[in-house]
Design a protein around this motif. Sequence first.
Motif, PDB file in Angstrom:
ATOM      1  N   LYS A 117      54.804 -12.447  -4.871  1.00 56.16           N
ATOM      2  CA  LYS A 117      55.876 -11.533  -5.268  1.00 56.16           C
ATOM      3  C   LYS A 117      55.379 -10.406  -6.173  1.00 56.16           C
ATOM      4  O   LYS A 117      55.972 -10.100  -7.207  1.00 56.16           O
ATOM      5  N   MET A 118      54.296  -9.782  -5.770  1.00 55.63           N
ATOM      6  CA  MET A 118      53.765  -8.660  -6.531  1.00 55.63           C
ATOM      7  C   MET A 118      54.738  -7.477  -6.470  1.00 55.63           C
ATOM      8  O   MET A 118      55.276  -7.152  -5.420  1.00 55.63           O
ATOM      9  N   THR A 119      54.965  -6.841  -7.621  1.00 55.25           N
ATOM     10  CA  THR A 119      55.842  -5.673  -7.678  1.00 55.25           C
ATOM     11  C   THR A 119      55.111  -4.397  -8.079  1.00 55.25           C
ATOM     12  O   THR A 119      55.645  -3.307  -7.929  1.00 55.25           O
ATOM     13  N   ARG A 120      53.890  -4.549  -8.606  1.00 58.72           N
ATOM     14  CA  ARG A 120      53.129  -3.361  -9.008  1.00 58.72           C
ATOM     15  C   ARG A 120      51.637  -3.688  -9.009  1.00 58.72           C
ATOM     16  O   ARG A 120      51.226  -4.772  -9.405  1.00 58.72           O
ATOM     17  N   TYR A 121      50.843  -2.718  -8.549  1.00 57.71           N
ATOM     18  CA  TYR A 121      49.386  -2.854  -8.572  1.00 57.71           C
ATOM     19  C   TYR A 121      48.807  -1.461  -8.757  1.00 57.71           C
ATOM     20  O   TYR A 121      49.140  -0.544  -8.002  1.00 57.71           O
ATOM     21  N   ALA A 122      47.992  -1.303  -9.773  1.00 59.71           N
ATOM     22  CA  ALA A 122      47.465   0.027 -10.065  1.00 59.71           C
ATOM     23  C   ALA A 122      46.087  -0.080 -10.694  1.00 59.71           C
ATOM     24  O   ALA A 122      45.779  -1.071 -11.369  1.00 59.71           O
ATOM     25  N   THR A 123      45.269   0.934 -10.487  1.00 61.83           N
ATOM     26  CA  THR A 123      43.924   0.981 -11.061  1.00 61.83           C
ATOM     27  C   THR A 123      43.962   1.627 -12.437  1.00 61.83           C
ATOM     28  O   THR A 123      44.639   2.641 -12.640  1.00 61.83           O
ATOM     29  N   VAL A 124      43.242   1.036 -13.375  1.00 62.82           N
ATOM     30  CA  VAL A 124      43.093   1.611 -14.715  1.00 62.82           C
ATOM     31  C   VAL A 124      41.762   2.358 -14.713  1.00 62.82           C
ATOM     32  O   VAL A 124      40.695   1.758 -14.872  1.00 62.82           O
ATOM     33  N   LYS A 125      41.818   3.647 -14.494  1.00 58.91           N
ATOM     34  CA  LYS A 125      40.601   4.421 -14.221  1.00 58.91           C
ATOM     35  C   LYS A 125      39.933   4.974 -15.467  1.00 58.91           C
ATOM     36  O   LYS A 125      38.730   4.833 -15.656  1.00 58.91           O
ATOM     37  N   ASN A 126      40.674   5.633 -16.309  1.00 55.60           N
ATOM     38  CA  ASN A 126      40.101   6.398 -17.415  1.00 55.60           C
ATOM     39  C   ASN A 126      39.521   5.476 -18.485  1.00 55.60           C
ATOM     40  O   ASN A 126      40.264   4.759 -19.160  1.00 55.60           O
ATOM     41  N   PRO A 127      38.190   5.437 -18.682  1.00 56.08           N
ATOM     42  CA  PRO A 127      37.574   4.532 -19.678  1.00 56.08           C
ATOM     43  C   PRO A 127      37.736   5.049 -21.109  1.00 56.08           C
ATOM     44  O   PRO A 127      36.774   5.319 -21.819  1.00 56.08           O
ATOM     45  N   LYS A 128      38.988   5.145 -21.514  1.00 62.09           N
ATOM     46  CA  LYS A 128      39.313   5.576 -22.876  1.00 62.09           C
ATOM     47  C   LYS A 128      39.911   4.392 -23.633  1.00 62.09           C
ATOM     48  O   LYS A 128      40.777   3.686 -23.124  1.00 62.09           O
ATOM     49  N   LEU A 129      39.426   4.174 -24.845  1.00 59.76           N
ATOM     50  CA  LEU A 129      39.954   3.126 -25.717  1.00 59.76           C
ATOM     51  C   LEU A 129      40.537   3.758 -26.978  1.00 59.76           C
ATOM     52  O   LEU A 129      39.924   4.644 -27.578  1.00 59.76           O
ATOM     53  N   GLU A 130      41.709   3.289 -27.352  1.00 59.76           N
ATOM     54  CA  GLU A 130      42.346   3.719 -28.597  1.00 59.76           C
ATOM     55  C   GLU A 130      42.981   2.492 -29.230  1.00 59.76           C
ATOM     56  O   GLU A 130      43.666   1.721 -28.551  1.00 59.76           O
ATOM     57  N   PHE A 131      42.743   2.285 -30.530  1.00 61.10           N
ATOM     58  CA  PHE A 131      43.201   1.035 -31.133  1.00 61.10           C
ATOM     59  C   PHE A 131      43.445   1.206 -32.629  1.00 61.10           C
ATOM     60  O   PHE A 131      42.870   2.075 -33.297  1.00 61.10           O
ATOM     61  N   GLY A 132      44.315   0.330 -33.132  1.00 60.89           N
ATOM     62  CA  GLY A 132      44.628   0.331 -34.559  1.00 60.89           C
ATOM     63  C   GLY A 132      45.477  -0.869 -34.921  1.00 60.89           C
ATOM     64  O   GLY A 132      45.923  -1.624 -34.050  1.00 60.89           O
ATOM     65  N   ARG A 133      45.701  -1.041 -36.202  1.00 55.45           N
ATOM     66  CA  ARG A 133      46.508  -2.150 -36.712  1.00 55.45           C
ATOM     67  C   ARG A 133      47.572  -1.580 -37.642  1.00 55.45           C
ATOM     68  O   ARG A 133      47.271  -0.814 -38.561  1.00 55.45           O
ATOM     69  N   LEU A 134      48.830  -1.966 -37.398  1.00 59.07           N
ATOM     70  CA  LEU A 134      49.933  -1.552 -38.248  1.00 59.07           C
ATOM     71  C   LEU A 134      50.413  -2.751 -39.049  1.00 59.07           C
ATOM     72  O   LEU A 134      50.983  -3.694 -38.503  1.00 59.07           O
TER      73      LEU A 134
END
Length: 449
Positions: free
Chosen positions: A310-327
């Motif tokens: 029952k897959m509803t979405r499948y997509a490629t994560v192409k752009n090798p960009k990382l962004e991260f933080g802690r709140l």
Amino acid sequence: MAEKTALKKFGKVLLGIFLFLVFLAVATITRVDRSPIDDQDFYRETFQNLETLPMQNSQGQTWLAGWGKTNMTPPEPVDLVGYAPRGPYEFVEDSSFVKTILLSNGKSQVAWLSYELLIVHPYLAKFVESEIKSQFPEIDQVIFTATHTHSGMGGYMPGPVGEFAFGGFQEEIIQLISQRSLEALEQAQSNLDTVSINFRKADAGELVANRFIKDGPTDPFVRQLILTKKSGEKATFLTYSAHATCLSSKFMGLSGDYPYYLMQRMEEKGFDFALFASGTVGSHKPLPSGNQPEAIQGYAQDLDSINQLKMTRYATVKNPKLEFGRLDLNLREPHLRIADNWRIRPWLFDFLVGDTNPHLDILQIGNTLFIASSGEISGVFYEKWENQANTAGLNLIITTFNGGYIGYITPDELYDEHFHEVREMNWYGPGNGKYFDDLITQIIKNATP
């Protein structure tokens, strides 16, 4: 005369007891604060901190990933954690593991650590994170999560509540879990290689239900990242919102409940490695056919089959960009209630529970936004957030048990219902549903694909 003297003494004793009880009540109990949450200083301060949050980011050329797991089952039985105090497990139904996925774009590196535990207690998280910083300084962000099994090992929660209700505290258990975490990371570092990444989503709504409102809303989806190396090796990071409470509360074996069997099945059919992270499990219960291991294995098999069909979405994560933080989150005073409008005082809560380490971890992988929560968020919020994210061109994955624990985050209209999630386990008072809704809405708004 002697009778009058005795009566006077008895009266003084009664008065003393009464005054002591009054003093005890005044010292330990206070009223619930129902003032609007968005009028509070802590609310405004947290949003100001979010707007100025120093997010780290890097743009790479390709994705790299590695994965590893180690067995952290104690050499001798320890207390089980979940439901109510049960004492030490009597047998090992299935071993307990720590699993990790490392992800890099060649410039930054992040790591997920998932434990077959009820939660990742702040003490454990801070200890492990300190060890990781010492031995793996190249890892820029560590995100903790747990399967939330209610038949897992204890021994990692200090303080009176931890000692009484959550398996106690043993320094050797902390050392064991920490060492196994480092070993899993070493494995992951050793097999780091280029990967392609895909996001996948499937509707498994027939296996989960709202446990407080009959036919109430749920988050029905399994969400996955699928990482594939050039060699063909595949790993998956997956989330689901059903509580890991399939096994009976009388079951005396050590077990990872359905997430263990789900990961095991996925690793037998199609994947070399599977890591389960609890999703928005608040308010959500599983729908197994029974409460013994055979039925739980059947539930995991059904979940895996439905996920494939029952897959509803499948997509490629192409752009090798990382962004991260802690709140870090500022909160209302602790609100562990003993009645509708009465709670224990903050000093008593702090003594009993200790540090709760409230925060949100934010990570964006290309166009996929991860938010890891210290609050056990109800999945009924998810549809709104996901629609907002999808409209902005983002995939959204929310996980829980990130090394902090602040109780349940549920819709505010349920606050006065007599459910344990909104009474004993809603630790920071009315309005937190709105608070988290506003926070996550703003985090999604701030993100760009």
